[in-house]
Scaffold this active site. Structure first.
Site, PDB file in Angstrom:
ATOM      1  N   ASP A 131     -46.855  21.962 -98.541  1.00 59.72           N
ATOM      2  CA  ASP A 131     -48.074  21.552 -97.841  1.00 59.72           C
ATOM      3  C   ASP A 131     -48.986  20.828 -98.824  1.00 59.72           C
ATOM      4  O   ASP A 131     -49.733  21.448 -99.567  1.00 59.72           O
ATOM      5  CB  ASP A 131     -48.776  22.775 -97.248  1.00 59.72           C
ATOM      6  CG  ASP A 131     -49.866  22.357 -96.278  1.00 59.72           C
ATOM      7  OD1 ASP A 131     -50.234  21.159 -96.293  1.00 59.72           O
ATOM      8  OD2 ASP A 131     -50.340  23.210 -95.509  1.00 59.72           O
ATOM      9  N   HIS A 164     -52.176  20.751 -87.498  1.00 57.51           N
ATOM     10  CA  HIS A 164     -51.955  20.519 -88.918  1.00 57.51           C
ATOM     11  C   HIS A 164     -50.678  19.692 -89.089  1.00 57.51           C
ATOM     12  O   HIS A 164     -49.856  19.606 -88.179  1.00 57.51           O
ATOM     13  CB  HIS A 164     -51.823  21.877 -89.623  1.00 57.51           C
ATOM     14  CG  HIS A 164     -51.859  21.781 -91.118  1.00 57.51           C
ATOM     15  ND1 HIS A 164     -52.855  21.118 -91.799  1.00 57.51           N
ATOM     16  CD2 HIS A 164     -51.020  22.292 -92.072  1.00 57.51           C
ATOM     17  CE1 HIS A 164     -52.631  21.210 -93.103  1.00 57.51           C
ATOM     18  NE2 HIS A 164     -51.519  21.924 -93.308  1.00 57.51           N
ATOM     19  N   CYS A 174     -55.170  16.143 -93.101  1.00 58.54           N
ATOM     20  CA  CYS A 174     -53.820  16.591 -93.404  1.00 58.54           C
ATOM     21  C   CYS A 174     -52.779  15.517 -93.126  1.00 58.54           C
ATOM     22  O   CYS A 174     -51.778  15.418 -93.841  1.00 58.54           O
ATOM     23  CB  CYS A 174     -53.504  17.868 -92.648  1.00 58.54           C
ATOM     24  SG  CYS A 174     -53.741  17.738 -90.884  1.00 58.54           S
TER      25      CYS A 174
END
Lengths: 646, 305
Positions: free
Chosen positions: A463, A447, A403
């Site tokens: 995202d 994250h 991520c």
């Protein structure tokens, strides 16, 4: 020379040593544990050989060797860790050196202290259970010293009874002893040591490291139903500054209320944050106003007034659909478009493509998202290393990342195309513990995502990871990883029983944390207020403590007194007699009859042999021949009262 | 005065069997408690002499049965022989018809033969050819047994061991006693010159006196607690039976009498407990009879007020 092989007390002592030293294996160096094991085994082995005692010189040499080893290992001999290590080694050596009851007592006291030392490292219920087992064995050792021939079960039973009798006093001390702020057991030096968790920077690899940890980051107990998985974004540090490789926290400005108008559906939950030694707190986007002792940063982070060094608990109301940042300041937007002058030319070129034809920021965003969706990017925990120009390397060459790669590159791309953007780190997801219904968020949920500022709607959460690997957000980390990627243990298939067990254990540990470890000055004050003692200071606490202890002691004495009152007067007279002789150093053994006892007394007190023999004889007659009249019993008890042993 | 009998008997016996006053007391206790005695020890420590001494000094009719592997029950109880003159079977009583039987090396005979004797011990009577014949009174059996690990033996099963009230060991004499033994006259010839110091009727009187000794509730409680503690002891295969409990109490009474008291103290129970319980309790770990220190631990685990 030890005269005989081990008796019960020595065997108990060996068990105490094992139960005390072995739990320390969790933090002591392996060589030291091995040395302790060898010493204890030697003690056990010597116990089977009568007349065996290791030479003192050898013990001295071993002690010096171990001390030198500890000095080498810890580089000094002072402080908590080397101190505990030394004590553990000395306990094992003390067993080998011991020659009599006095040495056993010393060793038991050492063992008690070492059991306390366990809590310096860890305060879980498991450690408490281990320490309790050690305490029980140590108490039984002391009992075995006094009654070496009683069966082992008897020792254990009496030790358990003694500990049970001590429990109410322990409870009083626990509840009423004045509390200090801060962790109960952690020594100051420990509280600042490294704890796994998010940091205030992000570079490739920093979050994927966390993803392998099953440690709990925090727990949230929702008052109503929890938000759907796609809305579980727990906001942590917001990273605005980029130096070409690493993203940094920008020093935010603070306010006592959030800089947005909270509206939309609300989720209320109580959050228990594990200590991470940082000031930021974690909360679902976007926290409502009205949190005590919390400061609201301009980038919507929450900060505590001081670093979180003990478990923190606060109640938050969050509104995931609030619109934020509609009127963002120029300075913030400028910071959110700043990029290093050099590097990543191919990304700059791509940004130029995205911005051709003077599109609106929304269109640029759409094009960038399309690029991420169609770019054949792979989500993996073990991406290839990136050398210079990491953004270029990820976007165009390796196309494999975690991520932080997705979020960092996306923000870079947006900034290069002129759209203000920043990286937000935190946790995404969370799992409901079926045992107590609380949501558990682990380090593996760490994250990073992006926030993009659009003039019409303010900051919007994007995202990029979700674009490349939608499963990550919908189903969690495990479903989105490639075959063969390392996974946190709890996420591996075939470990469902482990997960079940872990759920139960964590629910128990949470209760323990809340009620035992989390019993801080605030809770103490609350409890005392509910009991009707408002504003209790230390004098009040001392008074309460003495009062409670006195009541308990009086209750115990009363109980013993009633039992004695109910006892037969002849029994009472005999007990008085036995207590009198015991004070002069000659106690009747519990199983010893009056005639045998009289013989021992006559040998010990020859001057009073006649009187002592008469008393024992009268008692035996009244007890085992004919009950006699109450006057006979009174005469005997008067005789006993008048007796003074010289 | 029954107690005078006791002191005279013990005094006389200890002049013949040297350095074994405690064991002699225990043997007499067993006889007074109307029990039977098992002496377990290696050969040559005076087991047989002890039986001879008791028989001689009390003036009891004495029979010795040497147990061998080919001994038959009839060799003990007796046989019916056809009498040609009266044309009937006439019962010829066996050696069991005596007041003191020495069953020497009882574990050398087959179980069938052993049980013939043990039945007689329990019932104080024998049955032969459908006729029940009472045995003389007093009836006292002293059986000797070599340690069971010697070859060619049939160890007594636990149920048969229960028929012996007490088991004692004699052990080697101490230094002084053994010197006196080596220097002095042959014990047998000393014994043959001795006259009985009491008679069979005196033993019966002692037995009756012992049965009448005072036992208070508190002592019964203690005996009960001791018996129950053997049943709760995890080290043992099984605890003491109610019959063993009764035996413990009557042995304690007899011991109190031998000690010259008319009431029973816990010390009396403790003194006989190892000898009453020792052959009845077996370790769960290896099936061996409970050793002395285990028995002492059991005593020490039951508190007296």
């Amino acid at each position: 020379m030890r005269a005989e092989a081990h008796g019960t007390a020595e065997r108990w002592l060996l068990a105490t040593g094992l139960l005390t030293v072995m739990p320390h294996a969790l933090h002591l160096p392996a060589w030291l544990i091995a040395a302790c094991a060898v010493l204890l085994a030697t003690y056990g082995w010597l116990g089977r050989q009568p007349h065996a005692q290791p030479p003192r010189v050898l013990l001295l040499l071993v002690a010096a060797g171990i001390a030198a080893g500890i000095r080498l290992h810890y580089e000094h001999l002072f402080g908590k860790d080397p101190g505990v290590a030394l004590l553990a080694a000395l306990l094992c050596l003390k067993l080998l050196e011991g020659r009599g009851a006095r040495d056993v007592r010393v060793a038991v006291l050492l063992a008690f202290f070492l059991q306390l030392g366990l809590f310096f490292y860890n305060q879980t219920p498991a450690v408490a259970a281990l320490a309790l087992a050690g305490t029980l064995a140590a108490t039984a050792t002391l009992l075995a010293l006094h009654r070496p021939r009683a069966p082992v079960r008897e020792h254990l039973r009496t030790a358990a009874l003694l500990l049970a009798q001590a429990a109410p006093f322990m409870l009083v001390l626990f509840v009423l002893f004045p509390r200090v702020q801060g962790p109960l057991w952690g020594l100051p030096a420990d509280a600042h040591s490294a704890v796994s968790g998010l940091t205030d920077t992000m570079s490739p690899g920093s979050i994927s490291e966390l993803s392998l940890s099953d440690d709990i980051a925090f727990r949230a107990e929702f008052a109503g139903p929890p938000p759907p998985p796609a809305q579980r974004y727990w906001r942590g540090p917001v990273l605005t500054e980029f130096d070409g490789r690493t993203w940094h926290l920008l020093r935010p400005t603070f306010d006592t209320a959030p800089a947005y108008r909270p509206d939309g559906p609300v989720y209320e939950y109580r959050l228990t944050l594990e200590p991470h030694n940082r000031r930021w707190l974690l909360a679902l986007d976007y926290a409502d106003a009205g949190l005590g002792g919390v400061r609201y940063a301009s980038d919507f982070q929450l900060f505590a007034e001081r670093p979180v060094r003990s478990r923190a608990r606060f109640t938050v109301r969050s509104r995931p659909q609030a619109a934020v940042g509609l009127a963002e300041s120029e300075a913030v937007l400028a910071a959110a478009t700043r990029l290093p002058a050099q590097g990543n030319p191919r990304t700059h070129a791509l940004a130029g493509e995205l911005a051709t034809g003077n599109p609106s920021p929304q269109q640029v965003l759409q094009r960038a998202l399309d690029h991420f969706r169609g770019g054949a990017y792979t989500y993996t925990l073990s991406p290839p290393l990136l050398e210079t120009d990491p953004i270029d390397g990820f976007l165009f060459d390796t196309r494999e990342g975690f991520c932080e790669h997705f979020a960092g590159s996306f923000v870079f791309l947006m900034r290069a195309a002129g759209v203000p953007a920043r990286v937000v780190t935190g946790y995404q997801g969370g799992e409901i513990n079926p045992v107590d219904g609380a949501m558990v968020v682990r380090q593996s949920n760490a994250h990073a995502w992006a926030e993009v500022w659009l003039p019409s709607e303010g900051w919007r959460r994007i995202d990029p990871t979700a674009e490349a690997a939608p499963m990550r957000i919908e189903s969690g980390l495990s479903a989105s990883l490639r075959e063969g990627d390392p996974r946190p243990l709890l996420m591996r298939s075939g470990f469902s029983w482990l997960r079940q067990f872990r759920h139960r254990w964590e629910a128990l540990a949470n209760d323990w944390n809340q009620w035992v470890l989390g019993y801080n000055p605030d809770r103490q004050r609350d409890l005392l207020e509910r009991l009707g003692f408002a504003d209790a200071d230390w004098r009040m606490l001392t008074m309460l403590m003495s009062a409670a202890a006195s009541v308990l002691a009086a209750a115990l004495f009363g109980w013993a007194f009633i039992r004695r009152r109910h006892a037969d007067p002849l029994d009472r007279a005999w007990q008085t007699f036995c207590a009198k002789t015991a004070r002069r150093g000659l106690a009747r053994q519990p199983w010893e009859g009056p005639a045998d006892f009289a013989r021992r007394l006559a040998a010990a007190f020859p001057a009073q042999a006649a009187e002592l023999g008469r008393i024992a004889h009268d008692y035996a007659q009244l007890r085992y021949r004919s009950p006699g009249t109450p006057a006979d019993v009174r005469a005997l008890s008067q005789r006993i009262r008048r007796l003074t042993l010289s | 005065m029954p107690y005078r009998h006791v002191t005279r008997l013990l005094e006389a016996a200890s002049q013949i069997i040297l350095g074994k006053e405690h064991e002699l007391r225990l043997a007499l206790t067993c006889a007074i408690a109307r029990g039977h005695l098992l002496i377990e020890d290696v050969p040559g420590v005076g087991k047989t002499t002890l039986a001879h001494v008791m028989a001689r000094l009390i003036g009891l009719q004495f029979q010795r049965i040497q147990f061998t592997s080919d001994l038959l029950p009839a060799d003990i109880i007796g046989v019916s022989v056809f009498d040609r003159d009266s044309s009937t079977f006439r019962f010829h009583p066996g050696p069991v018809f005596a007041q003191l039987i020495l069953a020497d090396e009882v574990n050398r005979a087959t179980p069938k033969t052993q049980s013939a004797l043990l039945e007689a011990m329990e019932e104080h009577q024998v049955t032969a050819d459908g006729q029940t014949l009472p045995l003389p009174e007093p009836f006292f059996v002293i059986a000797t047994q070599n340690p069971v690990d010697q070859i060619g033996t049939f160890p007594l099963p636990e149920s048969q061991l229960d028929r012996f009230l007490m088991r004692i060991r004699l052990g080697y004499p101490d230094r002084a006693a053994e010197r006196a033994l080596l220097m002095g006259e042959d014990r047998r010839s000393v014994l043959e010159r001795r006259e009985p110091v009491i008679g069979p009727q005196d033993l019966l009187d002692l037995q009756r006196t012992a049965r009448g000794l005072t036992v208070t509730d508190r002592l019964i409680d203690y005996v009960h607690a001791l018996v129950v503690s053997t049943r709760r002891n995890g080290e043992l295969t099984a605890g003491l039976s109610p019959r063993a409990g009764l035996g413990l109490l009557s042995a304690a009474r007899a011991w109190a009498l031998v000690d010259g008291r008319d009431h029973v103290l816990p010390e009396d129970v403790q003194a006989v407990f190892p000898h009453v319980a020792g052959h009845r309790l077996h370790l769960a770990a290896d099936g061996r009879p409970a050793p002395a220190e285990t028995l002492h631990r059991m005593i020490e685990a039951v508190a007296l007020n």
